[in-house]
Design a protein around this motif. Structure first.
Motif: not given
Length: 215
Positions: A198, A196, A25-30, A96-97
């Motif tokens: 950023r 989460s 849910k929160i990864s966004d590739g990070k 963004h995986r």
């Protein structure tokens, strides 16, 4: 960038799918997940005892055990993707995986990493954090952290002495730029608002449930 090590002991627990769901849910590739060895590494230990193969061979097999647990995680949550090289890690990040690292290829290519049971997925998660320039390393543990219930931080040497991390872990953390945190598997809800964030400067140093490791 966060590196999150999920211990193999989480396998079979109700918390594991919840961690994976939250990280997707929160990864966004990070966020990069480092898998433990779980039952696959246990099988390697038994096989070494019965066959008498060297620690170097067992180390190789234990890395493949981490690969297997990593692949298993993608079976539990199909929204996860795997990466086995720095290029693949970067590509999955650009996409963004939510990423699961399969370590065998990268670790076997580094002759400086000791080939023995003192280097486990704990140390390898710290090695990866340094390798990719991550800002934070989070270790998710099944072992109770009740001894530190009244603290927001814990000494690195204490974690080693209490066998919460492997004996080589400090070698991979000292003089590195990333910060390290430890959390019990039940406290995934406390971690979500932290991960989460950023902007790293918005991340609190610690909470009641997430321990900052003092080097």
């Amino acid at each position: 960038m966060w590196v999150v090590k999920l211990g193999g002991s989480l396998l079979g627990s109700p918390e594991l799918p919840r961690w994976l769901e939250m990280l997707v849910k929160i990864s966004d590739g990070k966020v990069i997940i480092v898998p433990g060895g779980s039952v696959f590494a246990d099988a390697v230990r038994v096989a070494q005892q019965r066959s008498g193969v060297s620690d170097a061979m067992a180390h190789h097999l234990a890395l493949l055990a981490m690969d297997q647990f990593g692949l298993l995680l993608t079976g539990i949550n199909p929204h996860l993707v795997t990466a086995s090289s720095e290029l693949e890690l970067a590509e999955r990040g650009w996409q963004h995986r939510a990423i699961v690292w399969l370590p065998s290829k990268m670790v076997l290519a580094d002759d400086a990493i000791a080939k023995n049971w003192q280097v486990t997925s704990d140390s390898l998660s710290a090695w990866l954090a340094h390798k990719i320039g991550a800002e934070r390393l989070l270790l998710v543990k099944s072992k109770p952290l009740s001894d530190y219930a009244n603290s927001t931080s814990v000494l690195l040497q204490t974690l080693v002495q209490d066998e919460l991390v492997d004996s080589a872990f400090s070698d991979y953390c000292l003089q590195q730029r990333f910060q390290t945190y430890v959390v019990h598997k039940a406290n995934y809800a406390a971690v979500e608002p932290i991960l989460s964030k950023r902007r790293m400067e918005d991340v609190s140093v610690a909470t009641d449930h997430v321990l900052l490791v003092d080097y």
